[in-house]
Design a protein around this motif. Sequence first.
Motif, short mmCIF file in Angstrom:
data_model
loop_
_atom_site.label_atom_id
_atom_site.label_comp_id
_atom_site.label_asym_id
_atom_site.label_seq_id
_atom_site.Cartn_x
_atom_site.Cartn_y
_atom_site.Cartn_z
N ALA A 23 0.84 -1.20 0.00
CA ALA A 23 0.00 0.00 0.00
C ALA A 23 0.87 1.25 0.00
O ALA A 23 0.60 2.22 -0.72
CB ALA A 23 -0.93 -0.01 1.21
N ALA A 24 1.93 1.23 0.80
CA ALA A 24 2.82 2.39 0.89
C ALA A 24 3.55 2.63 -0.42
O ALA A 24 3.72 3.78 -0.86
CB ALA A 24 3.82 2.18 2.03
N LEU A 25 3.99 1.55 -1.08
CA LEU A 25 4.74 1.70 -2.33
C LEU A 25 3.87 2.14 -3.49
O LEU A 25 4.29 2.93 -4.34
CB LEU A 25 5.42 0.37 -2.68
N ILE A 26 2.63 1.63 -3.54
CA ILE A 26 1.78 1.87 -4.71
C ILE A 26 0.99 3.17 -4.60
O ILE A 26 0.45 3.67 -5.59
CB ILE A 26 0.81 0.68 -4.90
N LEU A 55 11.39 3.40 -5.81
CA LEU A 55 11.59 1.99 -6.15
C LEU A 55 13.07 1.62 -6.13
O LEU A 55 13.43 0.52 -5.69
CB LEU A 55 11.00 1.69 -7.53
N LEU A 56 13.91 2.52 -6.61
CA LEU A 56 15.35 2.26 -6.59
C LEU A 56 15.85 2.12 -5.16
O LEU A 56 16.64 1.22 -4.84
CB LEU A 56 16.10 3.38 -7.30
N SER A 57 15.37 2.99 -4.28
CA SER A 57 15.72 2.91 -2.87
C SER A 57 15.25 1.58 -2.28
O SER A 57 15.94 0.94 -1.49
CB SER A 57 15.09 4.08 -2.10
N TYR A 58 14.07 1.18 -2.70
CA TYR A 58 13.51 -0.11 -2.26
C TYR A 58 14.39 -1.26 -2.72
O TYR A 58 14.72 -2.17 -1.94
CB TYR A 58 12.10 -0.24 -2.83
N GLY A 59 14.79 -1.22 -3.98
CA GLY A 59 15.62 -2.30 -4.50
C GLY A 59 17.00 -2.35 -3.87
O GLY A 59 17.49 -3.41 -3.47
N LEU A 60 17.63 -1.18 -3.75
CA LEU A 60 18.97 -1.13 -3.15
C LEU A 60 18.94 -1.52 -1.68
O LEU A 60 19.88 -2.13 -1.17
CB LEU A 60 19.56 0.28 -3.31
N GLY A 61 17.86 -1.18 -1.00
CA GLY A 61 17.75 -1.52 0.41
C GLY A 61 17.52 -2.99 0.66
O GLY A 61 17.74 -3.48 1.78
N SER A 62 17.09 -3.72 -0.37
CA SER A 62 16.79 -5.14 -0.19
C SER A 62 18.02 -5.97 0.12
O SER A 62 17.94 -6.96 0.85
CB SER A 62 16.11 -5.68 -1.46
N ILE A 63 19.18 -5.58 -0.42
CA ILE A 63 20.39 -6.37 -0.18
C ILE A 63 20.84 -6.26 1.28
O ILE A 63 21.03 -7.29 1.94
CB ILE A 63 21.51 -5.96 -1.15
N LEU A 108 10.78 5.98 2.42
CA LEU A 108 9.70 5.00 2.41
C LEU A 108 10.08 3.78 1.57
O LEU A 108 9.78 2.64 1.94
CB LEU A 108 8.42 5.64 1.86
N GLY A 109 10.76 4.01 0.45
CA GLY A 109 11.22 2.89 -0.36
C GLY A 109 12.19 2.01 0.41
O GLY A 109 12.08 0.77 0.39
N PHE A 110 13.12 2.63 1.12
CA PHE A 110 14.08 1.86 1.92
C PHE A 110 13.38 1.12 3.05
O PHE A 110 13.68 -0.04 3.34
CB PHE A 110 15.15 2.79 2.49
N ALA A 111 12.42 1.79 3.70
CA ALA A 111 11.67 1.15 4.79
C ALA A 111 10.93 -0.07 4.29
O ALA A 111 10.89 -1.12 4.96
CB ALA A 111 10.69 2.16 5.40
N SER A 112 10.34 0.03 3.11
CA SER A 112 9.61 -1.10 2.53
C SER A 112 10.55 -2.25 2.20
O SER A 112 10.17 -3.42 2.28
CB SER A 112 8.87 -0.66 1.27
N ALA A 113 11.79 -1.92 1.84
CA ALA A 113 12.78 -2.95 1.53
C ALA A 113 13.10 -3.80 2.74
O ALA A 113 13.50 -4.96 2.61
CB ALA A 113 14.06 -2.31 1.00
N LEU A 114 12.91 -3.25 3.92
CA LEU A 114 13.24 -3.98 5.14
C LEU A 114 12.19 -5.04 5.48
O LEU A 114 12.35 -5.76 6.46
CB LEU A 114 13.39 -3.01 6.31
N PHE A 354 15.32 -9.09 -5.06
CA PHE A 354 14.41 -7.96 -4.97
C PHE A 354 15.04 -6.68 -5.51
O PHE A 354 14.32 -5.78 -5.96
CB PHE A 354 13.92 -7.75 -3.53
N LEU A 355 16.35 -6.60 -5.46
CA LEU A 355 17.01 -5.47 -6.13
C LEU A 355 16.67 -5.50 -7.62
O LEU A 355 16.35 -4.47 -8.22
CB LEU A 355 18.52 -5.55 -5.94
N THR A 356 16.71 -6.69 -8.20
CA THR A 356 16.37 -6.83 -9.61
C THR A 356 14.89 -6.63 -9.84
O THR A 356 14.47 -5.95 -10.78
CB THR A 356 16.77 -8.24 -10.11
N ARG A 357 14.08 -7.20 -8.97
CA ARG A 357 12.63 -7.19 -9.17
C ARG A 357 12.05 -5.78 -9.06
O ARG A 357 11.17 -5.41 -9.84
CB ARG A 357 11.96 -8.10 -8.14
N ASP A 358 12.51 -5.01 -8.11
CA ASP A 358 11.88 -3.71 -7.87
C ASP A 358 12.82 -2.53 -8.03
O ASP A 358 12.38 -1.44 -8.40
CB ASP A 358 11.26 -3.69 -6.47
#
Length: 402
Positions: A23-26, A55-63, A108-114, A354-358
């Motif tokens: 919900a937060a991402l979309i 989204l980039l922050s989300y992907g980078l934060g996934s690792i 928010l993107g980084f938070a979602s990655a967590l 998830f870095l690749t996916r998002d």
Amino acid sequence: MVDKRESYFILSYLSINHALTHAALIAIAPLLPFIIESGLDISIDRGLLFAGISLLSYGLGSIPAGYLADRAGNFKVILLGVCLTTFSCLGLYFSSTQNEILLYLTILGFASALYHPPGLSLLSQSYKIGRGSAMGIHGAVGNFGQILTPIIAVLLAQVYFWQAFYLLLAIFAFFLTIGAVFFIMRKTEERIDEDISDKKEKKTENLENKNLEYKNKAKGIFTNTLANIMLLLAFTSLYYQGTIYILPTYIVNVLHASKETSGYLTSLLLGAGAIGSIIGGKLEEKFGIKRPLCILTAIALFSFIPITLHSFEFLTLGLVALGFAFFSTQPLTNSLIAEVSEKDVRGFYYGVTFLTRDGLGIIPLIIMGSVITSFGLGAAIYVSLVFAIFALVSTFFISEKV
């Protein structure tokens, strides 16, 4: 081992958190038409760029999220994520400039990655039997959060202002934080991880040896199998992210529909996806992974044909097919990752994928912005269609063994 009652509890909490994350991402997608009209001098291409950076922050934060989940514990990382989600959503609620919006969307993107790497790692370890169904339920509840988002976000934006939905998300995230502290963290992280992973490590085990073993296993994930999975996830992300973020604005500006209609149609796509998530999990248990993955990706590809016809009837048909097909593939790919990864480094494995996916979601949004500026909104859908063709081709590189 985790008993059945505890596994249900874990699935329930993770699924609710999953709904919040999506919900937060979309939310930026259905709110983009309102943001463009808000007087902040944000054009559609700039709005898409902001969404792409999130989204980039989300992907980078996934690792790092995956690494921390493996080393510090899944629940601790999830708890940090909901805390940051609360903070960033409150920041967006009070934002009044472009820079503030970009800053808090990035956080928010980084938070979602967590959430995703530790959440999926924990879930896959909790359900060694019935994993596909658990992944499907988890995905469906996540979709439920997305289904409600366009409708509620648009309604609140019309009645109040576009930031109102982020206040609602902040409140929801705050209660999830409280829930994590008082109901999940009551059981120590070490105890939970030991139960789930069947670990019987002695407390006297040398920490240096453990770190070395982890590094060796982490390096070992970079194989041809991972490359093929990342290729598939990359093109899948490119066609979906490019579509979902322009869809509300496309409906308003190309089909000349109301903002409410754009919210309803976006929710329709996500609603079909909720059904697809459950069915995708069942398909994996019955037919394996590769065959359903190929068929569903083909359905996603052909769903773009009616979408390009600029008709409400055909658009509705295409969106239902796209939502169903795309989200049906998610439990399949999540189970695929679990199948090919070792449990000790599974969080890191999910993080890389998830870095690749998002994280790559910024690419189609930048391309979409350029195409829209040069050729108009109607041409942007064809970009997603091209990415879907490559996604279908990439499914044939997945091993027949899964």
